[in-house]
Scaffold this active site. Structure first.
Site, PDB file in Angstrom:
ATOM      1  N   THR B  75       0.960  -1.366  -0.267  1.00 55.55           N
ATOM      2  CA  THR B  75      -0.073  -0.254  -0.052  1.00 55.55           C
ATOM      3  C   THR B  75       0.613   1.178  -0.217  1.00 55.55           C
ATOM      4  OG1 THR B  75      -1.276  -0.819   1.205  1.00 55.55           O
ATOM      5  CG2 THR B  75      -1.811   1.728   0.965  1.00 55.55           C
ATOM      6  N   SER B 204       4.703  -6.789  -2.241  1.00 56.03           N
ATOM      7  CA  SER B 204       4.726  -7.184  -0.591  1.00 56.03           C
ATOM      8  C   SER B 204       5.352  -7.798  -0.296  1.00 56.03           C
ATOM      9  CB  SER B 204       3.114  -6.723  -0.009  1.00 56.03           C
ATOM     10  OG  SER B 204       2.790  -6.489   1.452  1.00 56.03           O
ATOM     11  N   HIS B 206       4.394 -10.141   3.103  1.00 53.38           N
ATOM     12  CA  HIS B 206       3.501 -11.228   3.308  1.00 53.38           C
ATOM     13  C   HIS B 206       2.500 -12.196   2.254  1.00 53.38           C
ATOM     14  CE1 HIS B 206      -0.398  -8.998   3.115  1.00 53.38           C
ATOM     15  NE2 HIS B 206       0.462  -7.830   2.637  1.00 53.38           N
ATOM     16  N   THR B 244      13.796   5.252  10.014  1.00 52.05           N
ATOM     17  CA  THR B 244      15.488   4.265  10.314  1.00 52.05           C
ATOM     18  C   THR B 244      14.282   2.500   9.636  1.00 52.05           C
ATOM     19  OG1 THR B 244      15.974   4.817  12.738  1.00 52.05           O
ATOM     20  CG2 THR B 244      16.211   3.040  11.845  1.00 52.05           C
ATOM     21  N   CYS B 330     -20.579  -7.928   0.775  1.00 53.19           N
ATOM     22  CA  CYS B 330     -21.661  -7.581   1.232  1.00 53.19           C
ATOM     23  C   CYS B 330     -22.805  -6.855   1.911  1.00 53.19           C
ATOM     24  CB  CYS B 330     -22.929  -8.445  -0.097  1.00 53.19           C
ATOM     25  SG  CYS B 330     -22.234 -10.439   0.174  1.00 53.19           S
TER      26      CYS B 330
HETATM   27  C1  LIG Z   1      -2.981  -6.474  -5.561  1.00 53.31           C
HETATM   28  C2  LIG Z   1      -2.606  -5.867  -4.345  1.00 53.31           C
HETATM   29  N1  LIG Z   1      -2.634  -4.660  -4.693  1.00 53.31           N
HETATM   30  C3  LIG Z   1      -1.968  -4.364  -2.999  1.00 53.31           C
HETATM   31  C4  LIG Z   1      -1.779  -5.097  -1.878  1.00 53.31           C
HETATM   32  C5  LIG Z   1      -1.531  -4.069  -0.203  1.00 53.31           C
HETATM   33  O1  LIG Z   1      -1.025  -4.545  -0.071  1.00 53.31           O
HETATM   34  P1  LIG Z   1      -0.194  -4.394   1.584  1.00 53.31           P
HETATM   35  O2  LIG Z   1      -0.845  -5.469   2.427  1.00 53.31           O
HETATM   36  O3  LIG Z   1       1.143  -4.521   1.336  1.00 53.31           O
HETATM   37  O4  LIG Z   1      -0.570  -2.754   1.769  1.00 53.31           O
HETATM   38  C6  LIG Z   1      -2.824  -6.216  -1.891  1.00 53.31           C
HETATM   39  C7  LIG Z   1      -3.392  -6.764  -0.208  1.00 53.31           C
HETATM   40  O5  LIG Z   1      -4.004  -6.860  -0.091  1.00 53.31           O
HETATM   41  C8  LIG Z   1      -2.837  -6.651  -3.620  1.00 53.31           C
HETATM   42  O6  LIG Z   1      -3.947  -8.047  -3.213  1.00 53.31           O
END
Ligand SMILES: Cc1ncc(COP(=O)(O)O)c(C=O)c1O
Lengths: 128, 395
Positions: B75, B204, B206, B244, B330
């Protein structure tokens, strides 16, 4: 995801009275409510015995677990009640009994509408 | 807790080797140095660890390591790319137009909304029923003042891929930069910058068995893509991301990249086979099913609908056994459902019944067979309760 109460999950996983009633459609009243677009659609059916007692209930539901559990709880509660007593049953009682989360309460009201529709239809049928 | 985790698109478990690599950098006596403290060994070993991780990320992407900027998440990387390049341009009175797509992650779309408030013009390209965008639409959307085109490599809800290399080819000779959100793709398919020709790329840790809370933005170092930073301070990460560095997190990201590089492309084939087994298994049950999204897809994501049943009911029913995601949020919190499925024009019976299964490194064929059995049993049970089906009769 929503944390459902144990009572709600019990009704959701082993629902009471599901399916439509068999037999001649003049023997029971059918109520329908909701719309697929809004995520709830209910068909509810009630059959009355001679003494104006609800003796059979059937329903089908498209909706979230709270919707399905509400249909089941009402089915369990309605059988054996007189029409007048049944009219006293409200969505509010369902909400308390199943601990329906606030954001799902509108779904219970849709179920209530379908049940009222079925009660009206069943009594009209009886009177004609 | 559900026994089987099939929500790897949301997040993945840490690989034990990643944890192992991170632990020395969470020590109480050693491994705690600040990479900026070059006056002593504590700092220098930490800085070396960060630089090694930078090379691991760059190697996975087959790109120069100077381009890697560590962030706290995808993000953040996305915000840096989108806000950073647009603000840099707009503050200099240059272009203020951005092109993106309706099915992008909310990190992109919400950053674009912010830019709109700051005076930018945003073009959001539509997709077809399969989730694919049209290159002709993109060509038409480009303007002389287009600064950035931001598109994802693979979609997080449906797995549908954009042909990024074709987009890059189309942008040849146009001054607009290309940002690729590769968050879902990294570790699942080869993500190589020489092939993609992107100027900016977000990822990312994770999502591919690394730790949460760390991501990276790769931005072309030569010629350097200029960005207005989001954070100001000590000038870490070439001045573009002050603060940092989180050494243990960064080391974890680096290790996850190393593992992913070793596992590909065999892992891609393995994941594809699992997903295909899942879809074929569910299809073979005879329950009417629609797969949402078609064409080239990421190997690990399956977005499915069983028309006539409610996705939320299905998920609650299988929850004791399977952890999967709703395809379309939803609840009343977002009554409009998934923006991705809406953009694809799914009707309500499909979007309300949509759910997403996503496989990962530890998923086995036997897991898939369990998942098929559990989903099929629940779907059949709930369809018997559904008024949207040919009518059942009370027993
Ligand atoms: C395509 C995509 N972009 C961005 C993100 C955001 O990643 P993060 O959780 O590292 O902010 C995600 C995860 O939810 C994602 O699947």
């Amino acid at each position: 995801m929503t944390d459902w109460s144990p009572a709600l999950l019990r009704h959701f996983r082993s629902p009471v009275g599901s399916g439509l009633l068999a037999g001649d459609s003049t023997e029971f009243g059918t109520g329908e409510a909701g719309a697929v677009k809004s995520g709830v659609r209910i068909v509810y059916q009630l059959a009355l015995s001679d003494g104006d007692i609800i003796d059979r209930v059937g329903w089908l539901a498209f909706g979230c677990p709270a919707t399905i559990a509400s249909c089941s709880w009402l089915a369990e509660s309605l059988v054996g009640l007189s029409v007048d007593r049944a009219r006293d049953l409200t969505g509010g009682q369902v909400m308390v009994a199943l601990d329906i989360p606030r954001d799902r309460r509108s779904r219970v009201l849709v179920v209530e509408d379908a049940v009222r529709g079925a009660l009206d239809a069943a009594t009209t049928m009886r009177d004609t | 807790m559900a026994r089987l985790y099939l929500d790897h698109a949301a997040t993945t478990p840490l690989d034990p080797a990643v944890l192992e690599a991170m632990l020395p950098w969470m020590g109480c006596d050693t491994g705690f140095g600040n990479p900026a403290s070059v006056t002593h060994a504590y700092g220098r070993t930490a800085a070396a660890a960060v630089e090694q991780a930078r090379r691991q990320v760059a190697d996975l992407l087959q790109a120069p390591a100077e381009g890697v900027i560590f962030t706290g998440s995808a993000t953040e990387a996305i915000n840096m790319a989108v806000l950073g390049s647009m603000r840099f341009s707009m503050q200099r009175g240059r272009g203020s137009h951005l092109v993106t797509c309706a099915t992008e992650h909310s990190a992109v779309l919400a950053a674009c909304e912010q830019l709109r408030r700051e005076g930018a013009t945003i073009t959001v390209l539509p997709v077809d029923a399969n989730g694919q965008l049209s290159l002709a639409d993109l060509q038409e959307a480009l303007r002389d003042d287009t600064v950035l085109v931001s598109l994802m490599l693979g979609n997080n809800e449906t797995g549908v891929c954009h042909d990024i290399a074709a987009v890059a080819a189309l942008l040849q000779g146009h001054p607009a930069r290309l940002h690729v959100d590769a968050t879902q793709a990294v570790g699942k398919v080869p993500v190589h910058l020489p092939a993609l020709q992107a100027d900016l790329l977000s990822l990312s840790a994770h999502k591919f068995h690394g730790p949460k809370g760390v991501g990276a933005l790769w931005r072309c170092p030569e010629p350097r893509v200029r960005l207005q930073p989001l954070l100001f301070g000590g000038g870490q990460e070439s001045g573009e991301r002050s603060g940092t560095q989180a050494v243990h997190q960064i080391v974890g990201l680096g290790e996850a990249c190393g593992l992913a590089a070793n596992a590909l492309p065999a892992e891609m084939q393995r994941l594809t086979a699992l997903r295909d087994r899942l879809e074929a298994g569910l299809r073979a049950t005879g329950i009417p099913m629609v797969c949402n999204g078609a064409g080239r897809r990421l190997p690990h994501i399956s977005n499915l609908s069983f028309p006539g049943l409610h996705g939320e009911a299905l998920l609650a029913d299988i929850e004791p056994e399977l952890a999967v995601a709703l395809g379309s949020a939803c609840s009343s919190a977002d009554a409009r459902g998934s923006h991705v499925l809406r953009a694809m024009g799914l009707d309500e019976t499909l979007s309300l019944s949509a759910f997403r299964l996503s496989v990962g490194r530890r998923t086995t064929p036997a897991d898939i067979d369990v998942a098929v059995a559990v989903v099929a049993r629940s779907a059949q049970r709930l369809l018997r309760l559904s008024p949207l089906q040919p009518r059942g009769v009370a027993g």
